[in-house]
Every structure is written in structure tokens, then in C-alpha cells.
Design an enzyme around this catalytic site. Structure first.
Site, PDB file in Angstrom:
ATOM      1  N   GLU A 175       0.795  -1.229   0.000  1.00  0.00           N
ATOM      2  CA  GLU A 175       0.000   0.000   0.000  1.00  0.00           C
ATOM      3  C   GLU A 175       0.832   1.285   0.000  1.00  0.00           C
ATOM      4  OE1 GLU A 175      -3.292   0.209  -0.401  1.00  0.00           O
ATOM      5  OE2 GLU A 175      -3.319  -1.972  -0.617  1.00  0.00           O
TER       6      GLU A 175
ATOM      7  N   SER B 157     -56.477 -19.674  28.812  1.00  0.00           N
ATOM      8  CA  SER B 157     -56.402 -20.536  29.996  1.00  0.00           C
ATOM      9  C   SER B 157     -55.068 -20.482  30.727  1.00  0.00           C
ATOM     10  CB  SER B 157     -56.706 -21.984  29.600  1.00  0.00           C
ATOM     11  OG  SER B 157     -58.028 -22.090  29.098  1.00  0.00           O
TER      12      SER B 157
END
Length: 759
Positions: A176, A454
Site C-alpha cells: 500500500e 387458559s
């Protein structure tokens, strides 16, 4: 002539003024940029997300564990299965013997060092454990299950330059910016070369960015290609080099660079990229693996090794060649590295670690103590009670059952939610917010208010059992037709699911079979206010009207609120707030906040014991009796729930080591065609069959006495009598009459005598 000279002088003054103004503006801009660079790059450079961890897997002799589960857990943690252990993060399995080289981990309470461990697993239990340092109890590193990210969704694992292999640093610089250690932040030679190319192309076609400029662009600027932006980039690069060393700049670049995309999460920095692509830290990477990471700098998506392996391999080898050419890597090392495959982990390793519903619960609980910006930027470690093995079973069970209902003609839009806890602590170990456990959409477990039917009935019976002088499990209550005259003149007349009436039944049986008429009559006799109070003491904070229909569950609750109710029942009447978080730790390892167990005794042991006994009856003779063959020889307790027109299918229940609530329904509240037993119960049973190891431990308190009673009348009886059942009673409330009957052998003899007499 004089006028002309005056004009020239005036223009010259104007130009000088413009120059001075421009110089002042430029100087101010430089001062501003310089201040920005010094203050931001010196202080906290990045918003580091908080990492959320699962529970660690504890290993010791006697620990419940199977080879299959251990292999799954090691795979989730990124362990590599090899023939010979050489590095941390490796494992080998031969028959019932597992050898692992643990990675070590800094927990909130202690450092767990890397160890070599040999385990022998037999019949689902660790029968032998030997470690190289003699440890008899150890913890594997916890699975990272997600993060709380900043708004830009960047994720990174910060590393110091000393933790980055020199070979990786050298390859990065070679590829780089080979003049990195000699330039002043910009490369004049590169600028001239790029300028000539750009003039020829009539625009910006080539860059000349140094590593410093790339860092400035990524950290401070946008990626737009304009001359003004490039000029600003160059100036800031010069300033950065002026104030910071090359080592500091390189370390910043290594932590900032973009190296991949994991769904909405962007992978930044070599530290996290190493974990993402190879499931191991930077220090453990080979030269070939380091070169691949460097290759990704030029285009992480273009060279993605999972999508484009050939392209990635070619770029990796080019990185190695460039590093050799620039004399930053030995030729022999490079040649050996080029012969190796990519050696990446599976592409699903990171993405499959997303558990959005559980992370949603974690975030909500954290928001009581932390600001959102602290959670998304301070790099906290958040340790939870999450169990990835239980979660995996819940996901597969829910998905499989929904798929089965879909294939049988049920709604294509059927959805579900699951909440699972540990009864003894209230620790939430798994959460599902929908049929797709990895989809971060609507979280039904935490946000879908549905009528629970229930599932609320146990509160009615608990309110009755708290009055042992009036009600026992053997008390006869009427299940005949029930009509209640309401204050407005209307009548409320609930019906049983089977549309039949069953006369006088024992109290436990009315709950076990979920009789609506008996429950409504009992609840309204006790008093709706007492039922509502019981619901609140069980853990529901929401207020709701004290209407007669509450007795049959005409209340909208969240699945997590239902889980709190059954958690209290499963914990023997002790209220423990549901907890997802165990501890929060700062980046340096210092404990920031711990979340200890909170306990509040809200019900006496006797009444809860009797209720649990009745809930066990639900599973072996009542509405959930299918659990007798779905979970054979494994006692559990629970309750089915079905709402009007079969809109909601529920099941909530517990064993000795797990409690779970399961809901199935359609988001538009249309009918599912499923009852609690035909829908949610099947998902619940499948989860418990895979993950629960301890059947219910319903040990009676001292003031409870077991007495045999007649199933129909509730009168005391004898074990030898037919139609009898043992039931628990608070001492002093047991039946005072006892039915006498003949022993079984005498009955048989009498039957034969009668038969002979008839002949």
C-alpha cells in the site's frame, strides 16, 4: 497617465487584500484542521460497540454434556478440528474422548488461561477431565452473540501495534505504501505521476494516496473524487505526520481500514477481520492468511474470499510477490505461503451468531442503567445468561412445527414466540421473536400483546388454594352451566371447550381439564379482586380491569410477561425478575455493573406446591396428557392455552431445570386452527426433549401431607381402592371421612363367588 497608475495601484492593493484575506482564512482552516486532528486522534479514536456474550460452557466431572453438543459449541466458538493440538483454539475428537486447547478469556471475575484439556464423555456426562495445570473446573470462552453498534454500524476489535505480526505490517507497507517510513505524509513523486495521468484523462482517474492519506480519508473525510477534497486530504496528512509517530499512524490505519461486510455490520480493522474470516486472533495467523487480509485492503467486496475465491487467491499471491520484491518478506516464506489454500472459516460463522430477539431484551434491560451512546461507543463487554444450544433447539423446533402446520393446510402466515428461563434464578437463556430466529424484525416475545386464555387459570386456583380452610385440591366445585348477571343487565355465560357440563368435579380436575364453567364460578366466588391481586403478585405489572372474564384469561399479555408468571410458579412462589444480563465489564476488564439474583417470597410453599401438583396433573391426565408419550418417564408441569376461535395457541410449563412459554398465532389475529395442545405444546415438548435434563422436583414442604382420595367425591380413601388418587393437603385440611374398600385379592374372590352363584 496619473489615472492609469492610480488604477494599477488600486488593483494591486485589492489583490494584496484578497491575498491577506485568503491567507488568514487558510491559516484559520489549518489551525482548525490541526486542532481537529490533535484532539480526535489523541483521545478516543473510534466508537467501539459493546460486545454481548453468551454464558460460558462450564466443564467439570459430572457436567451434563454430549459429544454432539460439545462439537456444536466448539464449532460456534470457531475451534479448528485437527489431529494434533498445537495452538489455542484447536480440538480433536476420538470416540468419546475430546482433547481441546482452550483459547483462554478474561472474565469479569477472573482470567481463564489457555489450557490443554482432555475430557471423556459417557452417557451424556463428563466422566473424566484432565487439564495440563490440574484445574478441575474450567470455563470455555463465551460465544460473542452480537453487539450494540453505533448508528453507522461499524464494528472493530482494537489491537495495539505490538499485537500485530511484523510480517503483516511489512506486507501492508510493501503493497500500500512502500515509502511509508520515509515520506512526510504525502508522496510528491506519486502526486506528479497521478497528476499527469489525471490531466490525460480529463478528470481524477488515478490517486497517489499514502497510508497516511488513506487513514485521513477513511477517518475524517468522504470518498468523493474532487480536487478540493484531495487537497484537504493532503494537508491533513501533513498535519497528522507532524504530530504523531509512524507507529501511531500505522496502528490507527490497522484499526480503521474497511475489510468486509457482514450483513448490516461493516468489518473494520485487521483485529476483527482476523476473527471474521479465520475465527482466530491476529497473532495466530499464518503468513498466507495475513497476506489475504492485506489483499482485502484494495477491495474487500471485490476480493471477498467466500464469493470470489479464485480472485482472492490471485490477489493474495500478488501481495506475497510484491512483499518479496520490495524486500519485506523472505522468498522461501512467500513461496510456501503461495502453496497453501485460503484456509478461511465458513461464511456463516459470523452471520449465524445473530440473535436479534435476545439482543433486543439485553438492550432494553441495559437502557435502565446506561445511555445508548455509552453502549454503542465505549467497547463494553456484556455477559449474559444466553445459552446458544438451547436457543438453537428452540429455533429448529419452532421452525419445524410451523412448517408442519403449513404443509397440513394451516395458515401460511403462522408465527411464534418462545421465552425460556432457568427456574432457580430467573435467568433468561433463550428468546425467539418469530419463526425466523435470525430475522431482526418484529419481536413478538417482547412486543406482541395477545389474549392468553387458559394460561391465567392457575392464578384463579392459586387464589383459592391460599385459603386452605375453604379450598383443597379435593374440594368439589360445580362445572354445571354458569350464568352471571352483570351490573349493566347483560348476562355472562361461558361455555366449556367441549360444550358439555361435567357436574361436580374435584378442584384439581377442573384445572387439569381446563373447565371454563367451573373456573369462572370459582373465580367469581373468591372475588375477582383477589384473582387480579394474585396475577400481580405472580409478576404482571400491567394494570387491567377486574372483570369476570379475567378468570378465563381475557387479558392481553406479552409472552415475556407470561414467562414471568410461570417463572414465579416454577420457583416455588419466589418472585425473581427475569434477567438477561449477568455483568457489564469495561474494556480494561474492570467490573462495571453486576446483576445479582433478586428474590421476593410472594406465596407460601404449601399453596404453590399444591398448584404445581395440579399442573402436573394437566400433563398426565388433562389437556396436556400427550406429554405422557411426547416426554415419557419425564415428569413436568404446565398449562395449555387456547383463545376464542383458535386465534392463539399457548403452552407454558417447567421441568426441574427449565421453564418455557411458547405462543403460536397469526399477526392479523385470524384463526390458526390450533389449540394449545395441538400447536404450542408440540414446540415446547420438542425443546424440552432436546435440552431439559432434570424432571420436575416437586418436594413437599413440612406442612403438606399426601392422602388418598376418591376421584369423584374427594372423600378419603385407601390405596387399594379403585378410582383413587393421592393428593397433597395442608395438615389439618385433609378429608375426615374415609371410604373403606376391600383389598384387590378379596375383590377378585368375591367376583368369582358371585359368578359361581349365578351359575
Amino acid at each position: 497617465m496619473l489615472i492609469t497608475n492610480k488604477k494599477k495601484k488600486s488593483k494591486l492593493v485589492l489583490w494584496w487584500k484578497l491575498f491577506l484575506v485568503g491567507s488568514v482564512i487558510s491559516l484559520m482552516a489549518i489551525i482548525y484542521l490541526d486542532s481537529t486532528i490533535r484532539t480526535t486522534f489523541t483521545g478516543k479514536k473510534w466508537s467501539v460497540p459493546s460486545t454481548v456474550y453468551a454464558r460460558p460452557l462450564e466443564l467439570y466431572e459430572g457436567a451434563p454434556l454430549t459429544i454432539r453438543d460439545f462439537k456444536i459449541e466448539l464449532g460456534m466458538l470457531g475451534y479448528h478440528f485437527v489431529s494434533r493440538l498445537e495452538n489455542p483454539g484447536q480440538a480433536s475428537i476420538t470416540g468419546n474422548t475430546v482433547n481441546i486447547y482452550t483459547s483462554g478469556f478474561q472474565f469479569s471475575d477472573d482470567l481463564e488461561p489457555a489450557r490443554k484439556v482432555a475430557l471423556h464423555i459417557q452417557d451424556g456426562v463428563v466422566s473424566e477431565l484432565v487439564s495440563n495445570d490440574g484445574a478441575q473446573l474450567l470455563r470455555l470462552e463465551p460465544l460473542a452473540i452480537g453487539g450494540i453498534y453505533p448508528s453507522h454500524h461499524e464494528d472493530r476489535l482494537l489491537v495495539k501495534l505490538s499485537e500485530v505480526p511484523e510480517s503483516l505490517q511489512n506486507m501492508l507497507v510493501a503493497v500500500e505504501d512502500n515509502r511509508f517510513y520515509s515520506h512526510i505524509g504525502i508522496s510528491p513523486r506519486g502526486i506528479v505521476r497521478a497528476l499527469i495521468a489525471n490531466i490525460k484523462e480529463g478528470g481524477i482517474s488515478q490517486g497517489a494516496s499514502t497510508l497516511t492519506q488513506q487513514l485521513v480519508k477513511n477517518y475524517y473525510l468522504t470518498s468523493e473524487q474532487t480536487l478540493s477534497r484531495k487537497a484537504k486530504e493532503a494537508l491533513m496528512a501533513l498535519l497528522l505526520e507532524l504530530h504523531f509517530s509512524k507507529s501511531e499512524i500505522l496502528e490507527g490505519y490497522i484499526n480503521e481500514v474497511y475489510l468486509g461486510q457482514d450483513g448490516p455490520r461493516s468489518i473494520h480493522g485487521f483485529g476483527l477481520a482476523s476473527q471474521y474470516y479465520f475465527n482466530r486472533p491476529l497473532s495466530d495467523l499464518s503468513i498466507a492468511q495475513q497476506a489475504l487480509l492485506v489483499a482485502l485492503v484494495r477491495g474487500a467486496n471485490y476480493y471477498n474470499p467466500w464469493r470470489n475465491p479464485e480472485r482472492a487467491l490471485e490477489r493474495r499471491n500478488l501481495v506475497l510477490d510484491i512483499a518479496v520484491r520490495e524486500e519485506r518478506l523472505d522468498l522461501d516464506l512467500a513461496e510456501r505461503a503461495k502453496k497453501r489454500p485460503l484456509e478461511i472459516g465458513g461464511p456463516s460463522v459470523a452471520s449465524h451468531r445473530r440473535y436479534p430477539a435476545y439482543l433486543d431484551l439485553v438492550r432494553r434491560q441495559l437502557q435502565r442503567d446506561y445511555k445508548e451512546e455509552d453502549l454503542s461507543s465505549s467497547g463494553l463487554a456484556i455477559f449474559t445468561h444466553f445459552d446458544p444450544l438451547v436457543q438453537t433447539s428452540a429455533e429448529s423446533s419452532l421452525a419445524a412445527n410451523i412448517a408442519k402446520h403449513k404443509s397440513s393446510g394451516k395458515s401460511d402466515e403462522l408465527q411464534g414466540a418462545v421465552v425460556i428461563t432457568r427456574p432457580n434464578t430467573g435467568a433468561v437463556i433463550a428468546v425467539l421473536g418469530g419463526k425466523d430466529g435470525r430475522y431482526a424484525g418484529f419481536n413478538r416475545a417482547l412486543d406482541a400483546r395477545r389474549q392468553i386464555g387458559s394460561l391465567l387459570k392457575p392464578a384463579v386456583y392459586l387464589a383459592a388454594l391460599e385459603q386452605p380452610e375453604r379450598y383443597t385440591l379435593a374440594t368439589l366445585i360445580s362445572d354445571d352451566e354458569y350464568i352471571l348477571q352483570l351490573p349493566n343487565g347483560d348476562q355472562w355465560a361461558p361455555k366449556n371447550y367441549d360444550l358439555d357440563s361435567h357436574g361436580d368435579v374435584l378442584l384439581y380436575k377442573a384445572l387439569a381439564h381446563s373447565y371454563n364453567q367451573a373456573t369462572a364460578r370459582l373465580g367469581n366466588t373468591i372475588g375477582i379482586d383477589k384473582v387480579v391481586d394474585t396475577v400481580h403478585r405472580l409478576g404482571v405489572e400491567q394494570n387491567f380491569p377486574a372483570l369476570p372474564s379475567v378468570t378465563l384469561g381475557a387479558v392481553d399479555l406479552l409472552p415475556v410477561e407470561v414467562a414471568q408468571i410461570y417463572q414465579t410458579i416454577a420457583a416455588d412462589g419466589f418472585y425473581t425478575p427475569l434477567m438477561a444480563i449477568n455483568a457489564v465489564v469495561e474494556p480494561g476488564g474492570e467490573l462495571l455493573t453486576s446483576y445479582p439474583l433478586e428474590v421476593d417470597k410472594r406465596f407460601d410453599a404449601a399453596s404453590i406446591y399444591m398448584l404445581s401438583h395440579a399442573l402436573q396433573a394437566v400433563t398426565h391426565e388433562g389437556t396436556a396428557k400427550s406429554l405422557e408419550w411426547l416426554l415419557p418417564d419425564f415428569p413436568v408441569a404446565g398449562k395449555t392455552g387456547t383463545t376464542n376461535d383458535l386465534r392463539d395457541s399457548w403452552f407454558a410449563g417447567f421441568s426441574g431445570d427449565m421453564m418455557a412459554v411458547v405462543w403460536l398465532g397469526n399477526d392479523d389475529n385470524s384463526s390458526t386452527g390450533l389449540t394449545g395442545s395441538s400447536g404450542a405444546l408440540r414446540v415446547w415438548a420438542d425443546i424440552f426433549k432436546q435440552r431439559s435434563r432434570l424432571p420436575i422436583q416437586n418436594l413437599p414442604p413440612e406442612d403438606i401431607k399426601m392422602v388418598w382420595v376418591d376421584r369423584d367425591t374427594g372423600q378419603g380413601s385407601q390405596p387399594s381402592c379403585t378410582n383413587t388418587i393421592p393428593l397433597p393437603f395442608v395438615v389439618g385440611t385433609e378429608p375426615d371421612q374415609e371410604i373403606r374398600c376391600q383389598p384387590g385379592a378379596t375383590k377378585v374372590i368375591d367376583w368369582f363367588k358371585k359368578l359361581v352363584d349365578k351359575i
